[in-house]
Design an enzyme around this catalytic site. Sequence first.
Site, mmCIF file in Angstrom:
data_model
loop_
_atom_site.group_PDB
_atom_site.id
_atom_site.type_symbol
_atom_site.label_atom_id
_atom_site.label_comp_id
_atom_site.label_asym_id
_atom_site.label_seq_id
_atom_site.Cartn_x
_atom_site.Cartn_y
_atom_site.Cartn_z
ATOM 1 N N GLU A 101 4.392 -19.819 -4.585
ATOM 2 C CA GLU A 101 3.826 -18.463 -4.584
ATOM 3 C C GLU A 101 3.571 -18.026 -3.147
ATOM 4 O OE1 GLU A 101 3.432 -15.630 -5.700
ATOM 5 O OE2 GLU A 101 1.881 -15.614 -7.249
ATOM 6 N N ASP A 102 3.571 -16.695 -2.925
ATOM 7 C CA ASP A 102 3.283 -16.209 -1.570
ATOM 8 C C ASP A 102 1.802 -16.261 -1.246
ATOM 9 O OD1 ASP A 102 2.666 -14.196 -3.380
ATOM 10 O OD2 ASP A 102 3.645 -12.587 -2.270
ATOM 11 N N ASP A 105 -4.919 -14.841 -4.277
ATOM 12 C CA ASP A 105 -6.034 -13.998 -3.826
ATOM 13 C C ASP A 105 -7.231 -14.254 -4.752
ATOM 14 O OD1 ASP A 105 -7.627 -11.970 -2.878
ATOM 15 O OD2 ASP A 105 -6.322 -10.327 -3.447
ATOM 16 N N PHE A 155 -5.951 -7.864 4.245
ATOM 17 C CA PHE A 155 -4.693 -7.536 3.569
ATOM 18 C C PHE A 155 -3.558 -7.866 4.530
ATOM 19 C CE2 PHE A 155 -1.096 -4.964 2.361
ATOM 20 C CZ PHE A 155 -1.015 -5.253 1.009
ATOM 21 N N ARG A 168 8.450 -6.708 3.982
ATOM 22 C CA ARG A 168 8.791 -8.058 3.515
ATOM 23 C C ARG A 168 9.692 -8.786 4.508
ATOM 24 N NH1 ARG A 168 7.155 -8.541 -1.850
ATOM 25 N NH2 ARG A 168 7.348 -6.688 -3.135
HETATM 26 P P1 5GP Z 1 -4.345 -12.508 -7.434
HETATM 27 O O1 5GP Z 1 -3.987 -12.380 -8.892
HETATM 28 O O2 5GP Z 1 -4.460 -13.925 -6.943
HETATM 29 O O3 5GP Z 1 -5.575 -11.700 -7.094
HETATM 30 O O4 5GP Z 1 -3.251 -11.750 -6.609
HETATM 31 C C1 5GP Z 1 -1.997 -12.210 -6.484
HETATM 32 C C2 5GP Z 1 -1.057 -11.122 -6.038
HETATM 33 O O5 5GP Z 1 -1.714 -10.026 -5.362
HETATM 34 C C3 5GP Z 1 -0.105 -11.709 -5.048
HETATM 35 O O6 5GP Z 1 0.985 -12.333 -5.687
HETATM 36 C C4 5GP Z 1 0.284 -10.497 -4.240
HETATM 37 O O7 5GP Z 1 1.332 -9.815 -4.883
HETATM 38 C C5 5GP Z 1 -0.947 -9.618 -4.260
HETATM 39 N N1 5GP Z 1 -1.750 -9.769 -3.031
HETATM 40 C C6 5GP Z 1 -2.980 -10.294 -2.895
HETATM 41 N N2 5GP Z 1 -3.411 -10.253 -1.622
HETATM 42 C C7 5GP Z 1 -2.404 -9.686 -0.911
HETATM 43 C C8 5GP Z 1 -2.241 -9.376 0.494
HETATM 44 O O8 5GP Z 1 -3.103 -9.605 1.364
HETATM 45 N N3 5GP Z 1 -1.058 -8.798 0.835
HETATM 46 C C9 5GP Z 1 -0.075 -8.525 -0.055
HETATM 47 N N4 5GP Z 1 1.038 -7.971 0.414
HETATM 48 N N5 5GP Z 1 -0.193 -8.802 -1.377
HETATM 49 C C10 5GP Z 1 -1.346 -9.386 -1.799
#
Ligand code: 5GP
Length: 183
Positions: A101-102, A105, A155, A168
């Site tokens: 995963e990237d 959060d 962010f 990206r």
């Molecule tokens: P989570 O469900 O863990 O809150 O969020 C996961 C998704 O939110 C990630 O796969 C990504 O797509 C998006 N996301 C969360 N933080 C960031 C950030 O700082 N930058 C970007 N580009 N996407 C984020």
Amino acid sequence: MKIQVDDKEFELMIEYEQIKKRIRLIGIQLNVDYEGRVPVFIGVLNGSFLFLADLMKEIEIASEVTFIKVSSYEGDSSTGRVKKVIGLELDLRKRDVIIVEDIVDTGITMDHLLTELKQLEPASIAVCSLLVKPQSMQHEIEELDYVAFEIPNDFVVGYGLDYNGLGRNLKDIYRAVAVPSET
Ligand code: 5GP
């Protein structure tokens, strides 16, 4: 160095050289941990495409690679947001799975993903994430065994991550510059 992506200003946070070094170390660890097994790496699109590509160059053990997407939409369940795994083509039964995963959060996406994938009865499941924001995690992810960088609640864009679909392609990772509040 500051850059503009769409209507937001970003500043350099993690250089590609540093990213490569961390990926090399994670690769070494995975080669040791999965020796004698044939794991399946599952890249979560779109954000993980560069990370997964660089990571796979460090993997020397026999392994398979596939991709999935997590669709999110407003459902009518009590939890409100429903996420669904789409595009999985491999049979994961009795396989050693590594989700790539990237960013994790809040952990909500990964929590859903793990719940769905566990129903497919893999032998094991681990998570490898480029970035983690420990301060915003709402779900403890026990399977989060491989993390390249822990970052604050900024962010970020670049190296696969987007802002409004853009950024990206950036080689390094950038964080949004805080705009002073007008109130
Ligand atoms: P989570 O469900 O863990 O809150 O969020 C996961 C998704 O939110 C990630 O796969 C990504 O797509 C998006 N996301 C969360 N933080 C960031 C950030 O700082 N930058 C970007 N580009 N996407 C984020």
